[in-house]
Design an enzyme around this catalytic site. Structure first.
Site, PDB file in Angstrom:
ATOM      1  N   TRP A 160       0.776  -0.492  -0.013  1.00 40.61           N
ATOM      2  CA  TRP A 160      -0.404   0.100  -0.172  1.00 40.61           C
ATOM      3  C   TRP A 160       0.634   1.436   0.133  1.00 40.61           C
ATOM      4  O   TRP A 160       0.776   1.925  -0.423  1.00 40.61           O
ATOM      5  CB  TRP A 160      -1.344  -0.163   0.721  1.00 40.61           C
ATOM      6  N   HIS A 252       5.758   6.281  15.535  1.00 44.63           N
ATOM      7  CA  HIS A 252       6.040   5.278  16.549  1.00 44.63           C
ATOM      8  C   HIS A 252       6.921   3.938  16.516  1.00 44.63           C
ATOM      9  O   HIS A 252       7.584   4.121  15.520  1.00 44.63           O
ATOM     10  CB  HIS A 252       4.157   4.276  15.889  1.00 44.63           C
ATOM     11  N   TYR A 253       7.052   4.249  17.752  1.00 46.63           N
ATOM     12  CA  TYR A 253       7.621   2.577  18.167  1.00 46.63           C
ATOM     13  C   TYR A 253       7.185   1.348  18.627  1.00 46.63           C
ATOM     14  O   TYR A 253       6.666   2.405  19.932  1.00 46.63           O
ATOM     15  CB  TYR A 253       9.251   3.280  18.626  1.00 46.63           C
ATOM     16  N   PRO A 255       5.903   1.037  15.143  1.00 45.49           N
ATOM     17  CA  PRO A 255       4.955   1.265  13.424  1.00 45.49           C
ATOM     18  C   PRO A 255       4.406  -0.058  13.521  1.00 45.49           C
ATOM     19  O   PRO A 255       5.297  -1.363  13.632  1.00 45.49           O
ATOM     20  CB  PRO A 255       5.807   1.431  13.091  1.00 45.49           C
ATOM     21  N   SER A 256       3.278  -0.398  12.764  1.00 40.34           N
ATOM     22  CA  SER A 256       2.614  -1.123  12.225  1.00 40.34           C
ATOM     23  C   SER A 256       2.943  -1.606  10.807  1.00 40.34           C
ATOM     24  O   SER A 256       3.435  -2.561  10.712  1.00 40.34           O
ATOM     25  CB  SER A 256       0.801  -1.258  11.912  1.00 40.34           C
ATOM     26  N   HIS A 259       8.591   0.833   6.679  1.00 41.16           N
ATOM     27  CA  HIS A 259       9.207   1.496   5.876  1.00 41.16           C
ATOM     28  C   HIS A 259       8.523   3.398   6.791  1.00 41.16           C
ATOM     29  O   HIS A 259       7.305   3.370   7.004  1.00 41.16           O
ATOM     30  CB  HIS A 259       8.082   1.537   4.449  1.00 41.16           C
ATOM     31  N   HIS A 261       7.982   6.634   8.044  1.00 49.04           N
ATOM     32  CA  HIS A 261       6.498   7.284   7.672  1.00 49.04           C
ATOM     33  C   HIS A 261       6.842   8.107   9.164  1.00 49.04           C
ATOM     34  O   HIS A 261       7.272   8.135  11.099  1.00 49.04           O
ATOM     35  CB  HIS A 261       5.664   6.658   7.455  1.00 49.04           C
ATOM     36  N   VAL A 262       5.609   9.377   8.924  1.00 52.38           N
ATOM     37  CA  VAL A 262       6.108  10.463  10.072  1.00 52.38           C
ATOM     38  C   VAL A 262       4.004  10.564  10.154  1.00 52.38           C
ATOM     39  O   VAL A 262       3.663  11.030   9.343  1.00 52.38           O
ATOM     40  CB  VAL A 262       6.626  11.624  10.080  1.00 52.38           C
TER      41      VAL A 262
HETATM   42  P1  M7G Z   1       1.918   2.909  11.829  1.00 55.35           P
HETATM   43  O1  M7G Z   1       2.744   4.037  13.095  1.00 55.35           O
HETATM   44  O2  M7G Z   1       2.637   2.195  11.239  1.00 55.35           O
HETATM   45  O3  M7G Z   1       1.199   1.823  12.605  1.00 55.35           O
HETATM   46  O4  M7G Z   1       1.356   4.432  11.640  1.00 55.35           O
HETATM   47  P2  M7G Z   1      -0.579   2.117  13.423  1.00 55.35           P
HETATM   48  O5  M7G Z   1      -1.833   1.941  12.604  1.00 55.35           O
HETATM   49  O6  M7G Z   1      -0.335   0.892  14.518  1.00 55.35           O
HETATM   50  O7  M7G Z   1      -0.399   3.911  13.370  1.00 55.35           O
HETATM   51  C1  M7G Z   1       0.457   3.316   9.837  1.00 55.35           C
HETATM   52  C2  M7G Z   1      -0.885   4.160   9.286  1.00 55.35           C
HETATM   53  O8  M7G Z   1      -0.731   4.530   7.952  1.00 55.35           O
HETATM   54  C3  M7G Z   1      -1.935   4.299  10.671  1.00 55.35           C
HETATM   55  O9  M7G Z   1      -1.735   5.708  11.130  1.00 55.35           O
HETATM   56  C4  M7G Z   1      -3.158   4.117   9.285  1.00 55.35           C
HETATM   57  O10 M7G Z   1      -4.306   3.927   8.943  1.00 55.35           O
HETATM   58  C5  M7G Z   1      -1.902   4.123   8.151  1.00 55.35           C
HETATM   59  N1  M7G Z   1      -2.975   3.415   6.627  1.00 55.35           N
HETATM   60  C6  M7G Z   1      -2.271   2.173   6.602  1.00 55.35           C
HETATM   61  N2  M7G Z   1      -2.759   1.864   4.694  1.00 55.35           N
HETATM   62  C7  M7G Z   1      -2.988   0.663   4.461  1.00 55.35           C
HETATM   63  C8  M7G Z   1      -2.658   2.824   4.385  1.00 55.35           C
HETATM   64  C9  M7G Z   1      -3.608   3.401   3.481  1.00 55.35           C
HETATM   65  O11 M7G Z   1      -3.576   1.676   2.855  1.00 55.35           O
HETATM   66  N3  M7G Z   1      -3.489   4.447   2.974  1.00 55.35           N
HETATM   67  C10 M7G Z   1      -3.174   5.610   4.047  1.00 55.35           C
HETATM   68  N4  M7G Z   1      -4.173   5.936   3.239  1.00 55.35           N
HETATM   69  N5  M7G Z   1      -3.234   5.658   5.372  1.00 55.35           N
HETATM   70  C11 M7G Z   1      -2.392   3.982   5.806  1.00 55.35           C
END
Ligand code: M7G
Length: 322
Positions: A160, A252-253, A255-256, A259, A261-262
């Protein structure tokens, strides 16, 4: 949170967790409550699991928001009972029992799911968390390899993200794109943003693919981090007409998605809540500026859900015992 209905004794039920459509109302007096499956002082919610007509039922109760006008009246109402808990200098604490006429103050929002299937039970059941202090050694020997293995065993893991970066998805949603190979990033709305101006939620995703998470950052990444902080903040504040200082940027540490990202959110947002996984971008930049390998060497403490695969891995290798 799922759709919910206010009830007074019985409720029409429904919801996306149900595999079958149900139009029957629930007679709460016939429910056999079995146990509490979630209880949070922070969200002021309690969730029960029980049995109704031989099938599982979930009942979630939530204290409703204060209504300004009636709450104001209740404070000065002579029928309102105030029991002093303690008095200390200029501070005092009471248990307040509003007059019976103040109905809005005793109202509770109830969400009922019946018949509740496995998916709904899993979703509404609290999973315990632990605080894990991950040392440099833990990362080098267990967590780093675990992340690598996850990334290499699932080639679609970051799909994604790459779809957005390469302009295959969410193209019209991207609000900024700097394509520099080293310091470039784009800004796009987070999936969780409801498009309401009240709770703007954006993500800055960097173009380079060699930074998995906070642990990988060092002073060579400062130009990228400063670019995200300075340009990202400027673009977002301008686009959403907010004052300087209202924007919160954090990493986040863990993260989900591995890659880099902020997250960007305004602090005045209605649903703004900080968590123990948040690392403010300004602090990250500061720490790396003081010490090049700060994030490679530090012990990082974070909440870890017992349902997280990393928790299982730490148990598997004997780093956690239960
Ligand atoms: P994270 O800090 O990796 O994990 O953030 P968290 O989800 O536990 O906070 C990843 C962020 O990516 C999250 O806020 C998700 O809502 C967002 N996200 C996930 N997906 C699959 C997508 C997507 O397909 N599009 C967008 N725009 N955001 C996404």
């Amino acid at each position: 949170m799922m759709d919910s209905q206010k009830i007074h004794g019985s409720a029409p039920v429904g919801g996306d967790e149900l595999s079958t459509t149900n139009q029957e109302t629930v007679d709460l007096s016939q429910v056999q409550i079995e146990k509490v499956i979630d209880d949070s002082n922070m969200t002021k919610m309690i969730t029960f699991q029980g049995i109704y007509k031989a099938k599982p039922i979930i009942i979630r109760l939530e204290k409703t928001m204060f209504v300004e006008s009636t709450t104001k009246q209740s404070i000065t109402d002579s029928q309102t009972k105030m029991d002093l808990s303690f008095l200390n200098d200029i501070y005092s604490s009471y248990i307040m029992t509003p007059a019976l006429s103040d109905e809005s103050l005793s109202q509770i929002q109830a969400t009922i799911i019946w018949p509740a299937n496995e998916k709904a039970l899993a979703k509404y059941t609290h999973i315990d968390k632990i605080f894990f202090s991950e040392t440099y050694g833990d990362f080098k020997n267990i967590v780093g390899p675990y992340i690598e293995n996850m990334l290499s065993s699932d080639e679609n893991y970051n799909n994604w993200v790459y779809n957005i970066l390469e302009g295959r998805s969410e193209v019209e949603r991207v609000i900024y794109n700097d394509i520099d190979r080293e310091t470039g990033f784009l800004i796009t709305p987070d999936l969780k943003w409801s498009d309401s101006m009240e709770d703007v939620y954006l993500l800055a995703i960097c173009h380079r693919r060699d930074i998995r998470c906070l642990r990988d950052l060092n002073s060579t990444h400062l130009p990228l981090l400063n670019n995200i902080l300075n340009m990202g903040t400027k673009i977002i504040e301008e686009k959403f007409s907010r004052c300087k200082g209202q924007l919160r940027s954090y990493v986040h540490y863990h993260p989900s998605f591995y890659h880099f990202h902020v997250h960007f959110k305004f602090v005045d947002a209605g649903n703004y809540q900080s968590t123990d996984r948040d690392n403010l971008l300004t602090t990250v930049i500061n720490n790396i500026s003081l010490m090049n390998d700060y994030y490679a060497k530090s012990t990082l403490t974070y909440p870890l859900s017992k349902s997280n695969a990393l928790y299982e891995e730490l148990k598997r290798v004997g780093r956690l015992t239960k």
